[in-house]
Every structure is written in C-alpha cells, then in structure tokens.
Motif scaffolding. Structure first.
Motif, PDB file in Angstrom:
ATOM      1  N   THR A  24       0.736  -1.162  -0.231  1.00  0.00           N
ATOM      2  CA  THR A  24       0.176   0.074   0.059  1.00  0.00           C
ATOM      3  C   THR A  24       0.960   1.338  -0.141  1.00  0.00           C
ATOM      4  O   THR A  24       0.300   2.422   0.122  1.00  0.00           O
ATOM      5  CB  THR A  24      -0.747  -0.073   1.401  1.00  0.00           C
ATOM      6  OG1 THR A  24      -0.042  -0.045   2.322  1.00  0.00           O
ATOM      7  CG2 THR A  24      -1.867  -1.288   1.143  1.00  0.00           C
ATOM      8  N   GLN A 132      -8.364  -4.987  -8.164  1.00  0.00           N
ATOM      9  CA  GLN A 132      -7.905  -3.490  -7.740  1.00  0.00           C
ATOM     10  C   GLN A 132      -7.995  -3.405  -6.250  1.00  0.00           C
ATOM     11  O   GLN A 132      -7.068  -2.830  -5.535  1.00  0.00           O
ATOM     12  CB  GLN A 132      -8.803  -2.466  -8.426  1.00  0.00           C
ATOM     13  CG  GLN A 132      -8.208  -1.000  -8.279  1.00  0.00           C
ATOM     14  CD  GLN A 132      -8.237  -0.609  -6.803  1.00  0.00           C
ATOM     15  OE1 GLN A 132      -9.513  -0.687  -6.304  1.00  0.00           O
ATOM     16  NE2 GLN A 132      -7.488   0.351  -6.293  1.00  0.00           N
ATOM     17  N   GLU A 133      -9.098  -4.059  -5.649  1.00  0.00           N
ATOM     18  CA  GLU A 133      -9.253  -3.953  -4.239  1.00  0.00           C
ATOM     19  C   GLU A 133      -8.054  -4.648  -3.399  1.00  0.00           C
ATOM     20  O   GLU A 133      -7.729  -4.199  -2.429  1.00  0.00           O
ATOM     21  CB  GLU A 133     -10.364  -4.674  -3.857  1.00  0.00           C
ATOM     22  CG  GLU A 133     -11.747  -3.651  -4.226  1.00  0.00           C
ATOM     23  CD  GLU A 133     -13.114  -4.429  -3.721  1.00  0.00           C
ATOM     24  OE1 GLU A 133     -12.977  -5.590  -3.358  1.00  0.00           O
ATOM     25  OE2 GLU A 133     -14.158  -3.547  -4.023  1.00  0.00           O
ATOM     26  N   THR A 135      -4.963  -4.692  -4.361  1.00  0.00           N
ATOM     27  CA  THR A 135      -3.882  -3.542  -4.274  1.00  0.00           C
ATOM     28  C   THR A 135      -3.886  -2.382  -3.342  1.00  0.00           C
ATOM     29  O   THR A 135      -3.047  -1.770  -3.275  1.00  0.00           O
ATOM     30  CB  THR A 135      -3.730  -3.017  -5.850  1.00  0.00           C
ATOM     31  OG1 THR A 135      -4.578  -2.071  -6.317  1.00  0.00           O
ATOM     32  CG2 THR A 135      -3.721  -4.096  -6.779  1.00  0.00           C
ATOM     33  N   GLN A 136      -4.959  -2.334  -2.654  1.00  0.00           N
ATOM     34  CA  GLN A 136      -5.226  -1.298  -1.866  1.00  0.00           C
ATOM     35  C   GLN A 136      -5.533  -1.362  -0.495  1.00  0.00           C
ATOM     36  O   GLN A 136      -6.179  -0.508   0.456  1.00  0.00           O
ATOM     37  CB  GLN A 136      -6.358  -0.260  -2.418  1.00  0.00           C
ATOM     38  CG  GLN A 136      -6.219   1.030  -2.245  1.00  0.00           C
ATOM     39  CD  GLN A 136      -7.112   1.935  -3.045  1.00  0.00           C
ATOM     40  OE1 GLN A 136      -8.073   1.378  -4.035  1.00  0.00           O
ATOM     41  NE2 GLN A 136      -7.061   3.184  -2.968  1.00  0.00           N
ATOM     42  N   SER A 137      -5.158  -2.815  -0.037  1.00  0.00           N
ATOM     43  CA  SER A 137      -5.622  -3.235   1.256  1.00  0.00           C
ATOM     44  C   SER A 137      -4.507  -3.763   1.954  1.00  0.00           C
ATOM     45  O   SER A 137      -3.696  -4.455   1.257  1.00  0.00           O
ATOM     46  CB  SER A 137      -6.874  -4.012   1.275  1.00  0.00           C
ATOM     47  OG  SER A 137      -7.873  -3.506   0.705  1.00  0.00           O
TER      48      SER A 137
END
Length: 248
Positions: A24, A132-133, A135-137
């Motif tokens: 992140t 995508q989720e 890559t952001q958690s």
C-alpha cells in the motif's frame, strides 16, 4: 585523496527495494512494487492467448503437467463463468479459482436482480474491481494472475484482458504468459478484422506452436470458443486434433 562516488542507479534500486514489501506504499518513483512482482508471476506462467473474430472468440493455452503421473483430465485451465462467457489464465492457478468463483457469484447476483444475463463488459469490470481492491488493502497481496475473458452478448463477440493491478482493456487479440512478447508480435502479423472463427482457431494454434517447447498435440493445449449461438465451450481433444491436422 580519495574520491567518493555515488551510484545513482544503485541508490535508486536500493530505494525501490525498501518499498518492495509494502503493497500500500508507493515507491519514490510512483510504483507499487508488489504489483510488478505479481506481473512477474504472470510472466512465468504458461502462454495463453485470445483472438476475437467477426463471428466469435477463441482462447487457447498451453497445458503442461508437472509430472506424467498427473491425471491430465483433472487439469482444466479454461473454465466457464456463464453459459456465454469463458476465461483463461496465466500465472498462479489457485488465485484464478478465487476470481472465477467471485465472477460466477456476480453473474448470478445480476441475473437474480435484473432477470437477464450480465453483459460481458460489466462482468469483466466486476472481476477487475476485485483485483484492484487487493492492491489497496493491508494484509493482502495482489492476485498473481492475468485473465483473458471471452464472451458473446448483444454487443457481439468480446475479448478482455484483466491484470493484477485491476487494469482491463478490450482486445482484438492478446497474449499473456512467458512467451507473451513473441506471441503478440506473431498475432499482429496474422490478425485481420474480417477473420472468421475457424481462421482464428488456426491462428491461435499457429501462435502457440511458434513458441512451444516440444511437439504440440491435443493433450498439451486447451482451446475454448464462443460463437453466434452465445454458447461457450471447450473443444474436446479429438476436435483439437482435427484442427492441428489442418494447420500442419
């Protein structure tokens, strides 16, 4: 007197590596390095490709077994998401199963809500959103697969590619996996907008054959097609053998 030299390239590499374990956190150059590592996992996978013809779509892949003792009938790389949509992957097989399951759930949810089949583009968008989720958690990692999704709906035949970053595009023809560069170059030379589905199958086989290690046969490749009947199906080994005889 000693002259101190600073290796800019080496310094930059060290700076990048300091961020390589964090999903992140952006590196100073604006990269999420774990996504690049996920793409490397895709590039280590078997070559897969897809071609959109004017009356359908074909997807094909190499199927190399880890041992001659493995039952080849138990290994399936091309799977069906809905009756008119199929998917193929390059990279980590277990990761693809998660995405396929989520895609099937989204397709059923759409049907229950609207009483009609989910458009191919929307199904791809839902899958790419899941990618995508991840890559952001915190506490997760990106999916180590790229997908080629083939379908046929009211908008005609469609071929999409979705990558670990969640990026997706519609393609006329594309390839993923370890021989991706050569396969795409080969497809660029052979592709034409007025290509029929039969010609697309031949082109897919010739492209796989170009970078294949060993002899291509009906047991070490898989092919899936969807045509104007809106029914996605995987070709049987006997059907693949017939196509191989036509291109040889």
């Amino acid at each position: 007197k000693r002259t101190l030299r600073f290796d800019v390239t080496g310094g930059r590499t060290m700076a990048e590596s300091a961020y390589s374990f964090s999903l992140t956190t952006f590196s100073p150059s604006g990269k999420l390095v774990q996504i690049e590592h996920a793409l490397n996992a895709v590039n280590q996978g078997a070559t897969s490709l897809g071609i959109k013809a004017k009356n359908g779509v074909v997807i094909a892949t190499e199927k190399k077994l880890p041992s001659i003792l493995v039952d080849q009938d138990s290994v399936k790389k091309i799977v069906q998401i809905t009756p008119e949509v199929g998917v193929i992957y390059s990279g980590m097989g277990p990761d693809s199963r998660i995405l396929v399951r989520k895609a099937r759930k989204q397709a059923q949810l759409y049907y229950q809500t609207y009483n009609e089949k989910i458009p191919v583009a929307q199904l791809v968008r839902e899958v790419a959103t899941v990618m995508q989720e991840f890559t952001q958690s915190g506490g997760v990692r990106p999916f180590g697969v790229s997908l080629l999704i083939a379908g046929y709906d009211s908008h005609g035949p469609q071929l999409y590619q979705a990558d670990p970053s969640g990026t997706y595009f519609a393609w006329k023809a594309s390839a993923i996996g370890k021989n991706m560069v050569n396969a795409k170059s080969f497809l660029e030379k052979r592709y034409s907008d007025d290509m029929e589905l039969e010609d697309a199958v031949h082109a897919a086989l010739l492209t796989l054959k170009e970078g294949f290690e060993g002899r291509l046969n009906e047991n070490n490749i898989e092919i899936g097609i969807v045509g104007k009947d809106h029914e996605f199906k995987s070709l049987t080994p006997l059907e693949i053998k017939d196509y191989l005889e036509e291109v040889e």
